[in-house]
Write a protein that holds these residues in place. Structure first.
Motif, PDB file in Angstrom:
ATOM      1  N   ARG A 237      45.862  45.609  38.726  1.00 32.52           N
ATOM      2  CA  ARG A 237      45.910  46.238  40.050  1.00 32.52           C
ATOM      3  C   ARG A 237      44.547  46.741  40.517  1.00 32.52           C
ATOM      4  O   ARG A 237      44.454  47.374  41.564  1.00 32.52           O
ATOM      5  CB  ARG A 237      46.936  47.377  40.032  1.00 32.52           C
ATOM      6  CG  ARG A 237      48.358  46.861  39.858  1.00 32.52           C
ATOM      7  CD  ARG A 237      49.389  47.991  39.888  1.00 32.52           C
ATOM      8  NE  ARG A 237      50.734  47.431  39.877  1.00 32.52           N
ATOM      9  CZ  ARG A 237      51.385  47.053  38.779  1.00 32.52           C
ATOM     10  NH1 ARG A 237      50.815  47.210  37.602  1.00 32.52           N
ATOM     11  NH2 ARG A 237      52.599  46.551  38.851  1.00 32.52           N
ATOM     12  N   ASP A 238      43.497  46.451  39.779  1.00 34.88           N
ATOM     13  CA  ASP A 238      42.156  46.891  40.155  1.00 34.88           C
ATOM     14  C   ASP A 238      41.441  45.745  40.877  1.00 34.88           C
ATOM     15  O   ASP A 238      40.675  44.993  40.285  1.00 34.88           O
ATOM     16  CB  ASP A 238      41.379  47.304  38.898  1.00 34.88           C
ATOM     17  CG  ASP A 238      40.038  47.932  39.232  1.00 34.88           C
ATOM     18  OD1 ASP A 238      39.621  47.874  40.406  1.00 34.88           O
ATOM     19  OD2 ASP A 238      39.398  48.462  38.310  1.00 34.88           O
ATOM     20  N   GLN A 242      38.296  43.020  39.886  1.00 31.09           N
ATOM     21  CA  GLN A 242      38.591  41.585  39.868  1.00 31.09           C
ATOM     22  C   GLN A 242      37.608  40.809  40.744  1.00 31.09           C
ATOM     23  O   GLN A 242      37.103  39.753  40.348  1.00 31.09           O
ATOM     24  CB  GLN A 242      40.029  41.353  40.335  1.00 31.09           C
ATOM     25  CG  GLN A 242      41.077  41.912  39.401  1.00 31.09           C
ATOM     26  CD  GLN A 242      42.449  41.974  40.028  1.00 31.09           C
ATOM     27  OE1 GLN A 242      42.652  41.549  41.163  1.00 31.09           O
ATOM     28  NE2 GLN A 242      43.409  42.521  39.298  1.00 31.09           N
ATOM     29  N   LYS A 243      37.324  41.313  41.923  1.00 29.62           N
ATOM     30  CA  LYS A 243      36.361  40.652  42.805  1.00 29.62           C
ATOM     31  C   LYS A 243      34.972  40.631  42.167  1.00 29.62           C
ATOM     32  O   LYS A 243      34.258  39.611  42.255  1.00 29.62           O
ATOM     33  CB  LYS A 243      36.315  41.357  44.163  1.00 29.62           C
ATOM     34  CG  LYS A 243      37.562  41.157  45.011  1.00 29.62           C
ATOM     35  CD  LYS A 243      37.442  41.859  46.360  1.00 29.62           C
ATOM     36  CE  LYS A 243      38.662  41.605  47.229  1.00 29.62           C
ATOM     37  NZ  LYS A 243      38.569  42.264  48.564  1.00 29.62           N
ATOM     38  N   ALA A 244      34.592  41.721  41.532  1.00 28.52           N
ATOM     39  CA  ALA A 244      33.291  41.771  40.862  1.00 28.52           C
ATOM     40  C   ALA A 244      33.222  40.743  39.741  1.00 28.52           C
ATOM     41  O   ALA A 244      32.166  40.133  39.502  1.00 28.52           O
ATOM     42  CB  ALA A 244      33.040  43.181  40.324  1.00 28.52           C
ATOM     43  N   PHE A 272      44.625  37.513  42.332  1.00 35.10           N
ATOM     44  CA  PHE A 272      43.951  37.269  41.056  1.00 35.10           C
ATOM     45  C   PHE A 272      45.005  37.191  39.962  1.00 35.10           C
ATOM     46  O   PHE A 272      45.935  38.013  39.923  1.00 35.10           O
ATOM     47  CB  PHE A 272      42.987  38.432  40.781  1.00 35.10           C
ATOM     48  CG  PHE A 272      42.121  38.266  39.560  1.00 35.10           C
ATOM     49  CD1 PHE A 272      40.869  37.683  39.651  1.00 35.10           C
ATOM     50  CD2 PHE A 272      42.553  38.722  38.320  1.00 35.10           C
ATOM     51  CE1 PHE A 272      40.053  37.554  38.538  1.00 35.10           C
ATOM     52  CE2 PHE A 272      41.756  38.601  37.198  1.00 35.10           C
ATOM     53  CZ  PHE A 272      40.498  38.005  37.310  1.00 35.10           C
ATOM     54  N   ASN A 273      44.895  36.197  39.081  1.00 34.64           N
ATOM     55  CA  ASN A 273      45.895  36.120  38.018  1.00 34.64           C
ATOM     56  C   ASN A 273      45.331  35.472  36.763  1.00 34.64           C
ATOM     57  O   ASN A 273      44.285  34.807  36.794  1.00 34.64           O
ATOM     58  CB  ASN A 273      47.133  35.337  38.486  1.00 34.64           C
ATOM     59  CG  ASN A 273      46.872  33.841  38.534  1.00 34.64           C
ATOM     60  OD1 ASN A 273      45.863  33.400  39.051  1.00 34.64           O
ATOM     61  ND2 ASN A 273      47.794  33.064  38.006  1.00 34.64           N
TER      62      ASN A 273
END
Length: 406
Positions: A237-238, A242-244, A272-273
């Protein structure tokens, strides 16, 4: 009978539709505050086309087709090095099926096709007690209620499966890949072709892939970034972290990647998974059963179609069997061979999707350039065309062909 469905995704909404057609009350609980509008382009293959046709939504789906008709493999300069048309292996057997639609569009169409269902958004199941008279479900927000049947259609990380069968450690096999996607724009003229750009291992991970899905004529695309890597222990959930991670993995890459990464940071539909396959000996226990990725995740290109077919079969068995246990037995036996066949990984599997070396990328591209001309070419993609049609759908009697509103 009243049925609680956890998850307002493809499988859950399809099941709500068919239960309504059988005169069975469906309640759908969804953790998100509304239908999830984002998502990648997904295919509807083989027997699943029969299901959506029987639902009466095939024309609406075709009207929202992405227009994609194949995939082009490009090099670092964006020059085509290989391509595969959507009909090279039949309308359901290629890397791109003849019917492709954005997940968000399909969800909206299917929600409209289930007007009799009750929806509980911004909520989720926290406990299940299976008793003699039914299953008592405890919710995060709503008051506890009893249902005759509970169905977990809540994805690979299913909460219902965790409550009934155990945690992900016991029920999910890791497949070694990360994936993310989001909406973006490009100045490229894709002309209805998906574009795949492969990079070798680097920045601490294995083979990497950028895939662009065209979803319109005005430059709108879905950008999908994938890569091989051991589990990095990310927080599901962060989103910021995840984008970083995506930016770090693809740092220094060329072609369209820097421009797309810039668009990723403000994207509010970022997904994201970590890929995985469900591993269960059975899909049901007591009055609880599983559907879609909660039960049989791990296919390549057949997840949506198996969920659609499974919803049709499960609803039909619940409507015609004398009790849930008999219905679940009919559902599992009716779906077993179809699911088993479609969970088989094609030759090359994920390594063919994301080779770890430049030599591997070159070799894969040479195979793509020649395979459509070879005899027995369908076997090279796992005979997906035949597998997608490898089930005979029963003609379950319906209470009514017409949907009714609550």
């Amino acid at each position: 009978m009243n049925v609680l469905i956890s998850g307002a995704g493809i499988g859950g909404l399809a099941l709500a539709h068919w239960l309504g057609r059988h005169g069975i009350q469906a309640t759908v609980v969804e953790r998100a505050p509304a239908l999830r509008s984002g998502g990648q382009a997904i295919d509807i293959r083989g027997a699943a086309r029969t299901v959506v046709d029987r639902m009466g939504i095939l024309d609406a789906i075709r009207a929202r087709h992405t227009g994609t008709h194949g995939i082009v493999y490009v090099d670092r300069a964006g020059a085509p090095v290989a391509r595969m048309s959507g009909d090279d292996f039949g309308d359901s057997g290629g890397v791109v099926a003849e019917i492709e639609i954005l997940r968000g569009d399909l969800v909206r169409i299917m929600r409209d096709a289930a007007p009799a269902a009750e929806f509980l958004f911004d909520d989720h199941i926290t406990a299940l007690h299976d008793g003699l008279e039914g299953v008592t479900a405890t919710f995060h927000r709503a008051q506890p209620r009893m249902f005759d049947v509970v169905v977990g259609a809540d994805g690979l990380r299913s909460g219902v499966r965790r409550l009934t069968f155990g945690g992900d450690r016991e029920t999910v096999r890791d497949l070694g890949m990360y994936g993310s996607f989001f909406a973006a724009r490009t100045s490229l003229d894709l002309e209805g072709w998906e574009m795949m750009y492969n990079l070798p291992a680097g920045n601490g991970v294995g083979g990497r892939v950028l895939l662009l899905y065209p979803v319109g004529r005005d430059g709108e695309v879905r950008a999908m970034f994938s890569w091989h890597s051991p589990d990095l222990g990310h927080d599901r959930r962060d989103t910021a972290t995840q984008k970083a991670l995506v930016a770090e993995v693809f740092a220094g890459a060329g072609w369209q990647i820097p421009h797309l990464i810039e668009q990723m940071w403000p994207a509010d539909d970022f997904y994201f998974n970590r890929s995985g396959a469900t591993r269960l000996d059975r899909w049901s226990q007591g009055r609880v059963t599983l559907l879609g990725d909660a039960a049989f995740a791990g296919s390549i290109g057949m997840g949506t179609s198996m969920a659609l077919v499974g919803a049709y079969v499960l609803a039909g068995e619940l409507a015609t069997a004398p009790d849930p246990a008999t219905a679940f037995s009919g559902y599992e036996s009716g779906m077993h061979d179809f699911v088993t066949r479609n969970l088989k990984r094609p030759p090359g599997g994920d390594s063919g999707f994301a080779p770890a070396s430049r030599a591997g990328i070159w070799l894969r591209n040479q195979v793509i350039r020649t395979m459509t001309k070879l005899p027995g070419k369908s076997a090279m993609t796992g005979n997906l065309q035949a597998s997608a049609n490898a089930i005979t759908l029963k003609d379950y009697p319906m209470t009514s062909d017409q949907l009714t509103t609550p």
